[in-house]
Design a protein around this motif. Structure first.
Motif, PDB file in Angstrom:
ATOM      1  N   GLU A 149      16.352 -37.386 -16.304  1.00  0.00           N
ATOM      2  CA  GLU A 149      17.155 -36.838 -17.393  1.00  0.00           C
ATOM      3  C   GLU A 149      18.219 -37.842 -17.844  1.00  0.00           C
ATOM      4  O   GLU A 149      18.489 -37.977 -19.039  1.00  0.00           O
ATOM      5  CB  GLU A 149      17.808 -35.532 -16.960  1.00  0.00           C
ATOM      6  N   ARG A 207      16.531 -40.353 -19.959  1.00  0.00           N
ATOM      7  CA  ARG A 207      16.156 -39.784 -21.249  1.00  0.00           C
ATOM      8  C   ARG A 207      17.369 -39.716 -22.175  1.00  0.00           C
ATOM      9  O   ARG A 207      17.276 -40.068 -23.357  1.00  0.00           O
ATOM     10  CB  ARG A 207      15.564 -38.392 -21.060  1.00  0.00           C
ATOM     11  N   TRP A 226      19.645 -34.994 -22.768  1.00  0.00           N
ATOM     12  CA  TRP A 226      18.878 -35.273 -21.553  1.00  0.00           C
ATOM     13  C   TRP A 226      17.647 -34.389 -21.385  1.00  0.00           C
ATOM     14  O   TRP A 226      16.869 -34.574 -20.454  1.00  0.00           O
ATOM     15  CB  TRP A 226      19.755 -35.189 -20.310  1.00  0.00           C
ATOM     16  N   GLY A 227      17.440 -33.429 -22.289  1.00  0.00           N
ATOM     17  CA  GLY A 227      16.253 -32.584 -22.191  1.00  0.00           C
ATOM     18  C   GLY A 227      16.330 -31.415 -23.144  1.00  0.00           C
ATOM     19  O   GLY A 227      17.352 -31.193 -23.807  1.00  0.00           O
ATOM     20  N   ASP A 228      15.250 -30.640 -23.192  1.00  0.00           N
ATOM     21  CA  ASP A 228      15.200 -29.502 -24.115  1.00  0.00           C
ATOM     22  C   ASP A 228      16.216 -28.419 -23.762  1.00  0.00           C
ATOM     23  O   ASP A 228      16.627 -27.650 -24.630  1.00  0.00           O
ATOM     24  CB  ASP A 228      13.788 -28.902 -24.117  1.00  0.00           C
TER      25      ASP A 228
END
Length: 254
Positions: A158, A161, A170-172
């Motif tokens: 994460e 990302r 860092w993510g959905d």
């Protein structure tokens, strides 16, 4: 009267409040007026609006949430400053539907750019609400702090990302839609006609230090506050701050 921004719960905002208070005091000296007109766009329940009103200034808070504005009204009443705080429902993109251009000595835009559709429009509107030589206080989520926090929590994928994502997410499931670097924020405000006076890293250490340490070690809170203040203006720490604060002045002639 004690400083309303100094209790334990205010640790994360102490640096910004100290800078803002100094800016308000300087604006008073510059204008020769004891009472300033302050606009807090996205001001929520009044974390900064109520302390600014405590200093004697008139504060208009624009926020899209009716619940936040209700909490603001209650908080202002409890603090005895309800006559100096006005809440208006609205947002940064439609700011001039509820606030006048060129009408405020100081504009706060804290925690707004992360959520608006177009940060450049949000910044232009905030600056457009200022009187000539007025002051903007801009606070937004920092990319580096999020990357560091995910890495220290063991979420290395994460963290990587977020580092490579254009929005710094860092993510959905990341609750923050957008984060910024210091260069991105200063670029936005200078493009909109603001002279950048200072950039501060905020919550450089506060989010990383275990709360139990701050609460139980004698003198730890005050020492941490001093450390945050000492590091805030040092560019080396901007890249790891949870938030970034830009203070600037509208440049058009009075």
């Amino acid at each position: 009267m004690s400083d309303p921004m100094r209790p334990r719960a205010s640790l994360r905002t102490a640096v910004v409040w100290d800078v803002l208070k100094d800016a308000l005091d300087q604006r008073v000296k510059t204008t020769g007026r004891d009472v300033l007109d302050v606009l807090d766009t996205g001001g929520g329940s009044g974390n900064f609006a109520v302390p600014a009103a405590h200093l004697g200034h008139r504060v208009t808070v624009v926020d899209p949430s009716p619940d936040a504005l209700f909490a603001l009204e209650r908080r202002a009443a409890e603090a005895g400053v309800e006559d100096r705080v006005k809440g208006v429902q609205g947002d940064a993109h439609g700011l001039f539907d509820v606030a006048e251009r060129d009408s405020f000595d100081v504009v706060l835009c804290h925690g707004v750019l992360e959520y608006v559709d177009d940060p450049a429009v949000g910044v232009r509107n905030a600056i457009g609400a200022l009187r000539p030589s007025g002051v903007l206080s801009l606070l937004a989520a920092g990319l580096g702090g999020a990357v560091l926090a995910r890495a220290l929590a063991g979420h290395f994928t994460e963290a990587r990302r977020a580092l490579g994502d254009p929005a710094g997410r860092w993510g959905d499931s990341d609750p923050v839609p957008r984060r910024f670097t210091a260069d991105q924020l200063t670029g936005l405000v200078t493009a909109a006609g603001l002279r950048v006076d200072a950039v501060h890293g905020v919550r450089i250490f506060a989010d990383l230090v275990p709360g139990v340490l701050v609460d139980t070690e004698p003198g730890a809170l005050e020492a941490l506050l001093k450390l945050e203040a000492a590091a805030a203006e040092q560019p080396a720490f901007h890249s790891v701050a949870t938030q970034l604060h830009v203070l600037g002045t509208r440049q058009d002639a009075a």
